[in-house]
Design an enzyme around this catalytic site. Structure first.
Site, PDB file in Angstrom:
ATOM      1  N   PRO A 149      -2.640  -4.577 -11.877  1.00 38.95           N
ATOM      2  CA  PRO A 149      -2.174  -3.268 -11.682  1.00 38.95           C
ATOM      3  C   PRO A 149      -1.763  -3.635  -9.752  1.00 38.95           C
ATOM      4  O   PRO A 149      -0.853  -2.689  -9.463  1.00 38.95           O
ATOM      5  CB  PRO A 149      -2.596  -1.781 -11.799  1.00 38.95           C
ATOM      6  N   ASP A 172       7.066 -12.008  -9.663  1.00 39.25           N
ATOM      7  CA  ASP A 172       7.748 -10.498  -9.347  1.00 39.25           C
ATOM      8  C   ASP A 172       7.031 -10.020  -8.397  1.00 39.25           C
ATOM      9  O   ASP A 172       5.836 -10.401  -7.091  1.00 39.25           O
ATOM     10  CB  ASP A 172       7.323 -10.253 -10.548  1.00 39.25           C
ATOM     11  N   LYS A 186      12.102  -8.098  -7.484  1.00 31.90           N
ATOM     12  CA  LYS A 186      13.413  -7.490  -7.273  1.00 31.90           C
ATOM     13  C   LYS A 186      12.468  -6.210  -6.421  1.00 31.90           C
ATOM     14  O   LYS A 186      11.306  -5.834  -6.511  1.00 31.90           O
ATOM     15  CB  LYS A 186      14.628  -6.689  -8.459  1.00 31.90           C
ATOM     16  N   ILE A 243       4.297  -5.918 -21.450  1.00 33.48           N
ATOM     17  CA  ILE A 243       4.630  -4.545 -21.242  1.00 33.48           C
ATOM     18  C   ILE A 243       5.602  -4.406 -20.045  1.00 33.48           C
ATOM     19  O   ILE A 243       5.072  -4.133 -19.009  1.00 33.48           O
ATOM     20  CB  ILE A 243       3.361  -3.530 -21.025  1.00 33.48           C
ATOM     21  N   ALA A 289      -0.291  -1.263 -14.770  1.00 32.85           N
ATOM     22  CA  ALA A 289      -0.100  -0.051 -14.939  1.00 32.85           C
ATOM     23  C   ALA A 289      -1.092   1.182 -15.549  1.00 32.85           C
ATOM     24  O   ALA A 289      -2.265   1.633 -14.633  1.00 32.85           O
ATOM     25  CB  ALA A 289       0.629   0.178 -13.838  1.00 32.85           C
ATOM     26  N   MET A 347       8.875   2.950 -14.452  1.00 28.81           N
ATOM     27  CA  MET A 347      10.002   2.650 -13.916  1.00 28.81           C
ATOM     28  C   MET A 347      11.240   4.092 -13.990  1.00 28.81           C
ATOM     29  O   MET A 347      11.666   4.534 -14.221  1.00 28.81           O
ATOM     30  CB  MET A 347      10.710   1.863 -14.866  1.00 28.81           C
TER      31      MET A 347
HETATM   32  N1  SAH Z   1       4.147  -4.829 -16.725  1.00 26.30           N
HETATM   33  C1  SAH Z   1       4.236  -4.457 -15.839  1.00 26.30           C
HETATM   34  C2  SAH Z   1       4.813  -2.969 -16.013  1.00 26.30           C
HETATM   35  C3  SAH Z   1       6.259  -3.414 -14.857  1.00 26.30           C
HETATM   36  S1  SAH Z   1       7.859  -2.421 -14.622  1.00 26.30           S
HETATM   37  C4  SAH Z   1       2.610  -3.713 -15.956  1.00 26.30           C
HETATM   38  O1  SAH Z   1       1.833  -3.865 -17.622  1.00 26.30           O
HETATM   39  O2  SAH Z   1       2.022  -3.170 -15.985  1.00 26.30           O
HETATM   40  C5  SAH Z   1       7.475  -2.120 -13.373  1.00 26.30           C
HETATM   41  C6  SAH Z   1       6.530  -0.212 -13.412  1.00 26.30           C
HETATM   42  O3  SAH Z   1       5.211   0.008 -13.879  1.00 26.30           O
HETATM   43  C7  SAH Z   1       6.845   0.884 -11.740  1.00 26.30           C
HETATM   44  O4  SAH Z   1       7.919   1.178 -11.783  1.00 26.30           O
HETATM   45  C8  SAH Z   1       5.855   1.555 -12.296  1.00 26.30           C
HETATM   46  O5  SAH Z   1       6.480   2.521 -13.091  1.00 26.30           O
HETATM   47  C9  SAH Z   1       4.670   0.152 -13.555  1.00 26.30           C
HETATM   48  N2  SAH Z   1       4.182   0.291 -12.327  1.00 26.30           N
HETATM   49  C10 SAH Z   1       3.549  -1.532 -11.957  1.00 26.30           C
HETATM   50  N3  SAH Z   1       2.207  -1.265 -11.117  1.00 26.30           N
HETATM   51  C11 SAH Z   1       2.051  -0.137 -10.492  1.00 26.30           C
HETATM   52  C12 SAH Z   1       1.141   0.709 -10.074  1.00 26.30           C
HETATM   53  N4  SAH Z   1       0.408   0.090  -9.209  1.00 26.30           N
HETATM   54  N5  SAH Z   1       0.904   1.709  -9.992  1.00 26.30           N
HETATM   55  C13 SAH Z   1       1.825   2.494 -10.875  1.00 26.30           C
HETATM   56  N6  SAH Z   1       2.504   2.227 -11.341  1.00 26.30           N
HETATM   57  C14 SAH Z   1       2.853   1.195 -11.559  1.00 26.30           C
END
Ligand code: SAH
Length: 274
Positions: A31, A54, A76, A112, A138, A193
């Site tokens: 995260p 990404d 993006k 995920i 996350a 998201m």
């Molecule tokens: N594969 C990632 C998720 C990708 S989708 C995972 O497993 O975490 C992208 C979304 O993940 C963001 O819009 C947000 O909702 C969340 N996200 C990713 N990193 C984050 C962080 N450090 N803090 C809070 N939300 C996060």
């Protein structure tokens, strides 16, 4: 670190040796906090030659790449795609077929909400060897750093991860979620998201039977030094998120565990000070 505007030279030795395509490794970058990488991911990063990454991959994680690694940004930002998903897959296949071992680096866990599943399917169909290195998602990072256990015998016996991302185009854009399931009591619902659709999410959950007083929180930039947690309820959270100017990336955590933040996060601060 080069951002790959110069052309990549094909690995002629790999091609001449007839070894077939090189391997693609889908790596979860976690995260944000680089200490949360798995040991396996950290090894893969240090050995990387060509990296497709990404926007959610933190600079601290990218700093672990060798300086000579070719970095190709395919993410993006602010809703604007540097590359479509189809183009990312094409590029990944092309590089692997040309003998380049590719490290596909994704925020959190690749499987995920990271479209890692689609990329793995494309690799499998193309007969390209691949490996997946999981990452801390996350939700797990936020749970630990914001003090919100995702399950808890008194509050949540089930855990749901859902996306708040709108599907479709133009006026047909909609949130196609199973609201009855998400509104069930005694569970934790984590929405990825979902910042842009937070008012719709809270309203729909209340309309489907979740009490307006249900604890709900937004965790912004979980595990990063500037992490912020906004506590509220289904009724109050959309306005609070707006007042505090919450920005992506942020997670929405709904359910009784969101209210444990007050109790469990100070313990983290006390430890940090010790
Ligand atoms: N594969 C990632 C998720 C990708 S989708 C995972 O497993 O975490 C992208 C979304 O993940 C963001 O819009 C947000 O909702 C969340 N996200 C990713 N990193 C984050 C962080 N450090 N803090 C809070 N939300 C996060």
């Amino acid at each position: 670190m080069s951002e790959l505007h110069e052309p990549l030279r094909f690995d002629a030795r790999a091609l001449l040796a007839g070894g077939g395509p090189a391997k693609v490794t889908l790596v979860g970058a976690g995260p944000g906090d680089p200490e949360l990488l798995t040991v396996k991911a950290a090894h893969a990063l240090r050995a990387a030659r060509v990296v497709l990454h990404d926007s959610l991959v933190s600079d601290d994680v990218l700093a672990l790449l060798p300086p000579e690694a070719h970095r190709i940004y395919v993410g993006k930002r602010a809703g604007c795609h540097a590359m479509s998903q189809g183009a990312i897959i094409e590029l990944m296949l092309k590089l692997a077929r040309a003998g380049h071992a590719v490290l596909r680096l994704k925020g959190g866990d690749p499987y995920i909400f990271g479209r890692g599943g689609e990329e793995a399917q494309a690799l499998a169909e193309a007969g390209i060897p691949f490996e997946v290195i999981p990452g801390i998602s996350a939700a797990q990072g936020a749970a630990a750093s914001a003090g919100m256990p995702l399950t808890h015998r008194d509050h949540a016996r089930a855990l749901v991860f859902a996306t708040g991302h709108l599907r479709g185009e133009g006026e047909n854009r909609s949130l196609d979620l199973d609201w009855e399931m998400l509104a069930r009591p005694r569970q934790t619902t984590v929405i990825y998201m979902g910042l842009g659709t937070l008012p719709i999410i809270c309203e729909q959950l209340m309309r489907h039977g979740a009490p307006p007083s249900t604890p709900a929180a937004v965790v912004e930039r979980a595990t990063c030094p500037d992490e912020r947690v906004i506590d509220g309820t289904l009724e109050t959270l959309p306005a609070l998120a707006q007042v505090h100017g919450v920005k992506a990336p942020a997670l929405i955590v709904i359910g009784g565990v969101a209210a444990l933040h007050e109790q469990l996060a100070p313990a983290k601060r006390a430890l940090a000070m010790a």
